[in-house]
Design a protein around this motif. Structure first.
Motif, mmCIF file in Angstrom:
data_model
loop_
_atom_site.group_PDB
_atom_site.id
_atom_site.type_symbol
_atom_site.label_atom_id
_atom_site.label_comp_id
_atom_site.label_asym_id
_atom_site.label_seq_id
_atom_site.Cartn_x
_atom_site.Cartn_y
_atom_site.Cartn_z
ATOM 1 N N LEU A 30 73.117 32.960 56.611
ATOM 2 C CA LEU A 30 73.242 33.038 55.159
ATOM 3 C C LEU A 30 73.376 34.488 54.731
ATOM 4 C CD1 LEU A 30 70.545 30.532 53.820
ATOM 5 C CD2 LEU A 30 73.012 30.262 53.726
ATOM 6 N N PRO A 31 74.486 34.864 54.108
ATOM 7 C CA PRO A 31 74.594 36.228 53.581
ATOM 8 C C PRO A 31 73.597 36.423 52.442
ATOM 9 C CG PRO A 31 76.433 34.886 52.841
ATOM 10 C CD PRO A 31 75.689 34.069 53.844
ATOM 11 N N LEU A 32 72.899 37.546 52.456
ATOM 12 C CA LEU A 32 71.870 37.808 51.451
ATOM 13 C C LEU A 32 72.491 38.503 50.245
ATOM 14 C CD1 LEU A 32 68.851 37.662 50.764
ATOM 15 C CD2 LEU A 32 68.579 39.904 51.805
ATOM 16 N N ASN A 33 72.541 37.778 49.129
ATOM 17 C CA ASN A 33 73.026 38.352 47.872
ATOM 18 C C ASN A 33 71.826 38.908 47.118
ATOM 19 O OD1 ASN A 33 73.774 38.683 45.124
ATOM 20 N ND2 ASN A 33 75.517 37.312 45.432
ATOM 21 N N PRO A 34 71.687 40.239 47.022
ATOM 22 C CA PRO A 34 70.471 40.812 46.432
ATOM 23 C C PRO A 34 70.217 40.364 44.996
ATOM 24 C CG PRO A 34 71.703 42.486 47.610
ATOM 25 C CD PRO A 34 72.576 41.274 47.557
ATOM 26 N N GLU A 35 71.247 40.349 44.152
ATOM 27 C CA GLU A 35 71.044 39.960 42.754
ATOM 28 C C GLU A 35 70.555 38.521 42.653
ATOM 29 O OE1 GLU A 35 74.543 40.678 40.511
ATOM 30 O OE2 GLU A 35 74.499 42.850 40.792
ATOM 31 N N LEU A 36 71.196 37.621 43.414
ATOM 32 C CA LEU A 36 70.768 36.226 43.419
ATOM 33 C C LEU A 36 69.361 36.093 43.977
ATOM 34 C CD1 LEU A 36 71.397 33.223 42.984
ATOM 35 C CD2 LEU A 36 72.400 33.187 45.282
ATOM 36 N N PHE A 37 69.035 36.871 45.002
ATOM 37 C CA PHE A 37 67.721 36.811 45.630
ATOM 38 C C PHE A 37 66.633 37.188 44.635
ATOM 39 C CE2 PHE A 37 64.177 38.534 48.028
ATOM 40 C CZ PHE A 37 63.999 37.581 49.009
ATOM 41 N N PHE A 38 66.860 38.269 43.878
ATOM 42 C CA PHE A 38 65.845 38.717 42.930
ATOM 43 C C PHE A 38 65.615 37.690 41.826
ATOM 44 C CE2 PHE A 38 66.673 43.103 44.525
ATOM 45 C CZ PHE A 38 65.364 43.402 44.865
#
Length: 674
Positions: free
Chosen positions: A49-57
Motif C-alpha cells: 500500500l503506498p502511503l499517502n501522508p495527507e490521507l494518513f493524517f
C-alpha cells in the motif's frame, strides 16, 4: 478490488496481533502489528500500500488525537502544563537544533535544512505507542499523564517545524522571525479553530435534537464526522489541524460531562462505537507502518552507493542522541525546579523514573508519514537531497525506539515499588476483588428496567464471592449478616402491611382479602421476629393440620383456596406490596447493610418480574434467561480483566491460571442451572 482485499487482510492481521499478544503479553501490540505488517509485505503476493501522508493524517491521526483529547483528564493536563509545554515545545526546538546540526555533521550529504527537517520529524512521540508502553510498566499516574500530554502537543510543534525546514530546503529561504510568528499563529489558530468548530458542531446536534430528531444514529454519525471536519477545515484555513482536533476533543468532553445525565443512551452508544473505531484505527496505523518497512529498507540496502552497516550505524547513533537529549532535558528541568524551589505536581522523579520517561518517548506512524511527505524535487527541479536515506533513517529510529522500549522498560520497572511487599496470596486476593468488581460494573452498565431483577441477583452473587474471597464470611460474620437480613425483611414486611392498609382505604381490595393478606404477613413477621422458634412453629402447624383432618368429613370436597379463587387480585396486591417493600428497604439502606439490602431487594425484584409475566402465555421464565445473559456478560468481563492484569504484570501466570479456573467453574455452574 485490490485495495479492498488489502484492507481485509490488514483487519485480519489486527485481530491476529491481539490473539498473539495473549500468548506473549511482554511484547507490546504495536510491535507485533509492525512485524505482521512486514511479514505480509514480504510474501510473494503480499500487500503493498503506498502511503499517502495527507490521507494518513486525516484518516488516522485526526480521529485518534480527537479521542485522546476527549478522554485525557483536563484538570490533570492543566496541572502539568509547565512540564508538558517544556517537552512539547522546548524539547522539540532543542531536538531540531542540536540533532539537526549533529545529523548534518554525521552525514554531510544531507544539507543542514534537510537535517533540520529530519530532526523535526523525529521529535514527536507517538500517542498510541506511548499509551501502550506506559500502561505496561505501571508508571505513576502523573508521569503517565505527562507523556500523554506531551504526545498530544508535540505532534503539532514537530510537524510545523518540519514544514518550515522542508520549505527552507526547497526554496533556500528561511527567516527565524517569520517562522516564530507563523508557528505561534498556526498553533494558537489551531486551538481556537478546533474549539470553535467543535462548539458549532455540538450546537448543530442540539438544534437537530430540538427539531424532535432524537435518533441516536444521526447524532453518532455527526460525532464520527466531527474530527474529520475539524481537521480539514483547520488545514484549509492554514492553522494546525492536529492541535485543532485535540482542542475539539476537549470541548466535546466538556459538553459530554455537562449533558451526560440527559443523553445517557447517546453516551453508551458513543462509547461502544468509538471503542470499535479506535481498535481498528490503532491497529491499522502500525500494520500499515510495518507494510512500508520492507520497501523503505530495500531502497537503501539494494543501493550500492550506501554501506549498509554504516547506514545502520547512523540509525543507532541518531537514536541514542535523541535519548540522551531527552534524558538531559528532563533532568535539567527538575534540577531547575529544585533550584527555584518550584513545587511540581508529579514531584521530583528519581534517576530511574527519568530513564523510564526518556525511553517512553517512542516514535511512531506520525514520524514515518511526515517523512513520506517530503517532496521529490526542489524548486529548481533538482531531486530532493537524500530523500530515500531520510525516510530510511526515520523508519530505523521508529523501530529502534519501539524495540528499546520493549526490552528495557519492563526491566527498569521490575520490582519498582508497590508489588514487592505483596505475597502471592495477597496478590491473588487483590486480583480476585478487581476482577469481580469489574464484573459488577459491567452488569450494572447493562441494567435496565426490564432486566433489573436479574441484574440485582447477579450483582448480589458477585458481592457474595467478594466477601468469601476476603475471608469475611466467618461464623460470627454470618450471624451478623443473618441479623441484618432479618431486620431488613422485617422492615419490608411492615411496609407491605402498610401498603395493604392503604389499598383497603382506597377500596382497591375488600376487607376479607385484606384479612387474608394480613394473616399471611403476620405469620411471616412472627417467623422473622423469632427465627429460633421457626422449626417449633412449623411443627405446631403440622400437628394442627393433622388434627383438623381427624375431625372433618373426609368425603367432603375441599373448597378452592381463597387466594387461588382471586389470583389476579392477589397478583396486583403482591406487585404493590413488593414495590412498597423495596422503597422501604432503600430508605433504610446504608453503607453497613448495603450488600444484604441489595440481596433482599433482588428477591423482591424477582417476584415482581415473575408476577408481571404471569399468565401471559410465556413458556420460559424471562428472569432466568436475563440472569444467564448477564452472568455471561460478567464472566466475559472477568476474563478480560484477568488478561489485562496479566499483560500489565500485576499478576503471575499461575495466579492468572487460578482465576481462569474459578471463572470456568462459575460459568459451568451458571449453564448447568439454566
Amino acid at each position: 478490488m485490490e485495495i479492498f482485499i488489502a484492507v481485509l487482510v490488514l483487519l485480519v492481521l489486527i485481530g491476529l496481533s491481539n490473539i498473539l499478544n495473549r500468548f506473549v503479553p511482554f511484547i507490546p501490540i504495536p510491535l507485533i502489528q509492525i512485524v505482521l505488517g512486514v511479514a505480509i509485505a514480504l510474501l510473494p503476493a503480499g500487500v503493498h500500500l503506498p502511503l499517502n501522508p495527507e490521507l494518513f493524517f486525516v484518516l488516522f491521526i485526526a480521529p485518534l488525537l480527537y479521542n485522546d483529547g476527549k478522554r485525557t483528564p483536563r484538570n490533570e493536563l492543566w496541572n502539568l502544563r509547565a512540564p508538558i509545554l517544556l517537552l512539547a515545545l522546548g524539547l522539540v526546538f532543542v531536538t531540531v537544533v542540536v540533532a539537526g546540526y549533529a545529523i548534518h555533521w554525521l552525514i554531510p550529504s544531507i544539507p543542514l535544512p534537510a537535517a533540520f527537517a529530519l530532526a523535526a520529524i523525529l521529535s514527536p512521540t507517538d500517542a498510541v505507542a506511548v499509551g501502550a508502553m506506559a500502561g505496561r510498566v505501571h508508571l505513576p499516574k502523573g508521569i503517565h499523564r505527562l507523556l500523554e500530554g506531551e504526545a498530544l502537543m508535540n505532534d503539532a510543534s514537530g510537524l510545523v517545524a518540519f514544514k518550515f525546514a522542508i520549505a527552507a530546503t526547497v526554496t533556500g529561504v528561511f527567516s527565524l522571525a517569520n517562522a516564530t510568528f507563523s508557528f505561534i499563529l498556526i498553533a494558537i489558530g489551531g486551538l481556537l479553530a478546533g474549539a470553535l468548530l467543535s462548539f458549532l458542531l455540538i450546537r448543530l446536534g442540539v438544534w437537530i435534537r430540538r427539531l424532535g430528531m432524537e435518533d441516536v444514529t444521526i447524532h453518532m454519525l455527526l460525532q464520527i464526522l466531527t474530527p474529520f471536519i475539524i481537521y480539514l477545515v483547520s488545514e484549509e484555513i492554514g492553522v494546525s489541524g492536529i492541535l485543532a482536533v485535540v482542542a475539539g476533543g476537549i470541548i466535546h468532553a466538556i459538553e459530554r460531562d455537562r449533558a451526560e445525565s440527559v443523553q445517557l443512551k447517546m453516551q453508551v452508544v458513543s462509547a461502544s462505537t468509538w471503542s470499535v473505531i479506535l481498535f481498528i484505527l490503532n491497529g491499522l496505523v502500525f500494520v500499515i507502518l510495518g507494510v512500508q518497512v520492507p520497501d523503505v529498507l530495500s531502497t537503501i540496502f539494494e543501493n550500492v552507493s550506501f554501506n549498509n552497516l554504516q547506514v545502520l550505524g547512523y540509525v543507532g547513533l541518531i537514536s541514542v542522541l535523541l535519548l540522551i537529549l531527552r534524558f538531559l532535558w528532563i533532568y535539567l528541568f527538575w534540577q531547575g525546579n529544585e533550584l527555584l524551589r518550584t513545587k511540581s505536581s508529579i514531584g521530583r522523579p528519581r534517576f530511574k523514573d527519568i530513564t523510564i520517561i526518556s525511553l517512553s518517548g517512542v516514535r511512531g506512524a506520525v514520524t514515518l508519514a511526515g517523512a513520506f511527505s517530503i517532496p521529490y524535487v526542489l524548486q529548481d527541479g533538482s531531486p530532493f537531497p537524500e530523500r530515500d536515506l531520510i525516510i530510511f533513517l526515520a523508519a530505523g529510529v521508529i523501530l529502534f525506539s519501539l524495540i528499546a522500549a520493549s526490552v528495557f522498560l519492563p526491566v527498569l520497572a521490575k520490582d519498582d515499588g508497590k508489588s514487592t511487599e505483596e505475597t502471592p496470596q495477597k496478590s491473588e486476593r487483590k486480583a480476585h476483588d478487581i476482577m469481580l468488581n469489574a464484573a459488577i460494573r459491567a452488569v450494572k452498565s447493562e441494567m435496565n428496567d426490564e432486566n433489573k431483577a436479574a441484574a440485582l441477583a447477579v450483582v448480589s452473587d458477585l458481592s457474595k464471592y467478594i466477601r468469601q474471597a476476603a475471608g469475611q464470611l466467618t461464623a460470627d460474620k454470618r450471624k451478623d449478616i443473618q441479623k441484618q437480613e432479618t431486620a431488613i425483611n422485617l422492615i419490608a414486611t411492615r411496609a407491605e402491611r402498610k401498603e395493604v392498609e392503604v389499598m383497603l382505604d382506597e377500596n382497591a381490595i375488600a376487607s376479607d382479602a385484606a384479612f387474608k393478606c394480613d394473616s399471611w404477613l403476620d405469620r411471616k413477621e412472627m417467623m422473622l421476629a423469632n427465627r429460633t422458634n421457626t422449626q417449633f412453629m412449623t411443627s405446631i402447624s403440622e400437628i394442627g393440620r393433622v388434627l383438623g383432618h381427624l375431625f372433618t368429613n373426609r368425603s367432603q370436597k375441599p373448597n378452592q383456596p381463597f387466594m387461588l379463587e382471586n389470583a389476579e387480585l392477589f397478583r396486583q396486591v403482591k406487585l404493590r406490596t413488593s414495590e412498597a417493600a423495596i422503597k422501604a428497604i432503600r430508605a433504610h439502606m446504608n453503607d453497613g447493610n448495603r450488600v444484604v439490602a441489595l440481596s433482599v431487594i433482588a428477591k423482591y425484584e424477582r417476584v415482581i418480574a415473575k408476577l408481571r409475566t404471569w399468565n401471559q402465555g410465556k413458556t420460559e421464565d424471562p428472569f432466568n434467561q436475563e440472569k444467564l445473559e448477564l452472568q455471561m456478560v460478567a464472566i466475559q468481563e472477568q476474563r478480560n480483566t484477568v488478561q489485562q492484569l496479566y499483560e500489565n504484570g500485576e499478576i503471575t501466570r499461575d495466579v492468572a491460571a487460578k482465576l481462569r479456573r474459578f471463572i470456568n467453574d462459575v460459568e459451568a455452574t451458571a449453564l448447568k442451572n439454566t
